[in-house]
Scaffold this active site. Structure first.
Site, PDB file in Angstrom:
ATOM      1  N   GLU A 233     -17.550 -23.541 -73.145  1.00  0.00           N
ATOM      2  CA  GLU A 233     -18.968 -23.218 -72.966  1.00  0.00           C
ATOM      3  C   GLU A 233     -19.308 -22.249 -74.073  1.00  0.00           C
ATOM      4  O   GLU A 233     -18.717 -21.184 -74.171  1.00  0.00           O
ATOM      5  CB  GLU A 233     -19.202 -22.615 -71.575  1.00  0.00           C
ATOM      6  CG  GLU A 233     -20.665 -22.583 -71.177  1.00  0.00           C
ATOM      7  CD  GLU A 233     -21.348 -21.285 -71.571  1.00  0.00           C
ATOM      8  OE1 GLU A 233     -22.024 -21.291 -72.628  1.00  0.00           O
ATOM      9  OE2 GLU A 233     -21.208 -20.298 -70.846  1.00  0.00           O
TER      10      GLU A 233
ATOM     11  N   CYS B 295     -25.611 -16.359 -71.904  1.00  0.00           N
ATOM     12  CA  CYS B 295     -25.735 -17.632 -72.618  1.00  0.00           C
ATOM     13  C   CYS B 295     -26.908 -18.443 -72.088  1.00  0.00           C
ATOM     14  O   CYS B 295     -27.448 -19.299 -72.790  1.00  0.00           O
ATOM     15  CB  CYS B 295     -24.440 -18.420 -72.529  1.00  0.00           C
ATOM     16  SG  CYS B 295     -23.781 -18.588 -70.870  1.00  0.00           S
TER      17      CYS B 295
END
Length: 525
Positions: free
Chosen positions: A294, A328
């Site tokens: 990720e 994020c």
């Protein structure tokens, strides 16, 4: 899941957050900071290799990002020999852990959830001192970690049942799932509890063993979580805890022929490097390594002319400036139909202007970014962009007294072109870019104009527009009429498209599959 396997499991409910507006609750959190300072401040913590606490070759200091003059604790620097020893220990532990009963694993996770519930405020305080989260942000993450334990306990049992196949008249055929081996979990500093725990529980729930490598900025959040797992009954050899430098725990960890899989969360640059290096078959390696990654986002909020502007403004401010934009999933682009552009922009600026920058230990709205270097990089984006766009808020260094740290004011930039770095590049700080769209279809096109595809928010009351957004916005997590941060384990399976990563959806029903391999067994009657 069958009723037999569900025995002992109550219906899942997300862990509630603490109400810090209640003065008694707030006082307990303040007391937790005192406790943490008394218990951990100035200590040096060990590596954990083959179940033993060991010393490395030298140590490094962890500093409080809210005042970098303060060293809070120190950790070991592992050696190449200790990395090799840790891999061998994890391989040995795998030969036993892989055959443990799924219910045993689930029971350990359930027990760990209870232990963490009793220590949540302590874990909140440790996190705040390591990475600068305020009380609300830290508590949200630790509550998510409790959810992880509960979710993975249930997922352990669900995946243990295998999958049905179409029958044969003269064979008994089953499809079962088996663990892979040693999984290296490499985690970032911004979610030092929930992210490494999610990756590690995915590995452990599937029957793998773990090399746990935390970010150097936030190792105590990981160390305490591992010790809590051991207290809950996890065999000590199943997790090796390694801290240190990239020359030992960077490429050598990824390249090691004894590592079967890498689970990574962090920057695009490092994620791509891991993906490339893991594809090489090293001497003595008997498998193709699996990688989940990720790697960040450039997350848009799209607001249509018919959307609820007040709700959108609130969600945008929360998603853009919560934890100083260092998520994020943080909203960094707002794409608005031109007819409501000025109205929404004014609402967002007004709300953001009321945010307080200060000490996270005192629960300020925004604390520092993780390092002074990060603050300088973020500020450079803003300074270079001022000649191209309108600066409506921020741009200055906020006054936090004598404290030394990377403090950045909430910053809003308007009229940002789609080809501008402010629109395209992940800044990872409290910087928000506003861009005007001709209409709602154009807004969706702009939302997709990114190499990333992690989260997005879409505000509209029109079912037809919502249906188009659901189909066409290219992200792993789309939120309609709510903010683009705040995924809950077990409900909002989290992982992105494109350069946001491999779309391994942590907290979701398919996550364990990434940590398993499939075996078909056919037995003739």
């Amino acid at each position: 899941m069958s009723s037999t396997l569900m025995e002992g499991f109550l219906p899942f409910e997300h862990e509630p957050y603490f109400n810090f507006k209640d003065e008694q609750v707030a006082e307990r959190q303040r007391a937790a900071f005192t406790q943490v300072r008394e218990q951990y401040l100035g200590r040096t913590f060990p590596l954990i290799v083959n179940g033993q606490e060991v010393q490395g070759e030298g140590t490094f200091d962890v500093r409080n990002p809210a005042d970098t003059r303060e060293i809070v604790w120190s950790f070991q620097q592992a050696t190449p020999a200790q990395l090799n020893e840790a891999v061998k220990a994890a391989q040995a532990a795998f030969e036993e852990w892989r055959f443990t009963e799924p219910f045993q694993r689930a029971t350990i996770f359930k027990r760990a959830a209870e232990l963490l519930r009793a220590r949540r405020m302590e874990f909140n305080a440790v996190m705040t001192l390591e990475n600068g989260k305020n009380w609300f942000e830290a508590d949200g993450e630790v509550a998510e970690s409790v959810d992880h334990f509960e979710v993975f306990a249930r997922e352990t049992m669900r995946w243990a049942t295998g999958k049905p196949v179409y029958p044969m008249p003269d064979e008994h055929v089953t499809t079962v799932y088996e663990p892979l081996g040693v999984v290296a979990c490499i985690s970032p500093w911004n979610f030092p509890s929930a992210i490494p725990l999610g990756m590690a529980l995915g590995a452990l729930a599937a029957g793998n063993t773990v090399l746990w490598k935390p970010a150097s900025e936030t190792p105590l959040s990981s160390y305490l979580m591992i010790e809590l797992l051991f207290e809950a009954g996890l065999p000590r050899g199943t997790v090796q805890f390694l801290t240190g430098t990239d020359d030992v725990l960077g490429d050598p960890l990824v390249d090691h022929p004894g590592v079967r899989m890498i689970a990574f969360t962090g920057s695009k640059e490092i994620g791509c490097r891991i993906y490339e290096r893991a594809a090489r078959v090293q001497p003595g390696q008997k498998w193709l390594k699996r990688v989940i990654a990720e790697m960040g986002g450039k997350d848009p909020t799209v607001v249509c002319a018919d959307g609820d502007l007040e709700a959108a403004a609130t969600g945008i401010v929360q998603a853009a400036f919560g934890y100083s934009g260092q998520k994020c999933s943080a909203c960094s682009r707002v794409i608005v139909e031109e007819s409501v552009y000025d109205d929404l922009l004014a609402r967002v600026v007004e709300k953001a202007r009321g945010l307080k920058v200060g000490l996270p230990e005192e629960n300020a709205d925004l604390g520092p970014v993780i390092t002074q270097g990060s603050a300088e990089r973020i500020t450079k984006y803003v300074q270079e962009g001022q000649g191209r766009v309108r600066l409506l808020l921020g741009g200055e260094t906020p006054d936090v007294g004598e404290r030394v740290g990377g403090y950045v004011a909430p910053t809003i930039l308007a009229d940002v072109p789609a080809d501008d770095a402010l629109f395209q590049e992940e800044i990872f700080g409290p910087v928000l870019a506003f861009t005007k769209a001709r209409d709602w279809q154009h807004a969706i096109e702009l939302a997709n104009d990114s190499e990333y595809g992690l989260t997005a928010a879409f505000y509209s009351r029109d079912p037809r527009k919502i249906d188009e957004a659901r189909k066409k916005i290219h992200v792993g997590n789309l939120y309609v009429n709510r903010k683009c941060t705040g995924a809950l384990s077990g409900t909002h399976a989290f992982g992105g498209y494109g350069m946001s990563g491999t779309n391994a959806k942590v907290g979701g029903p398919d996550y364990l599959f990434w940590f398993l391999q499939t075996k078909t067994i056919a037995q003739r009657y």
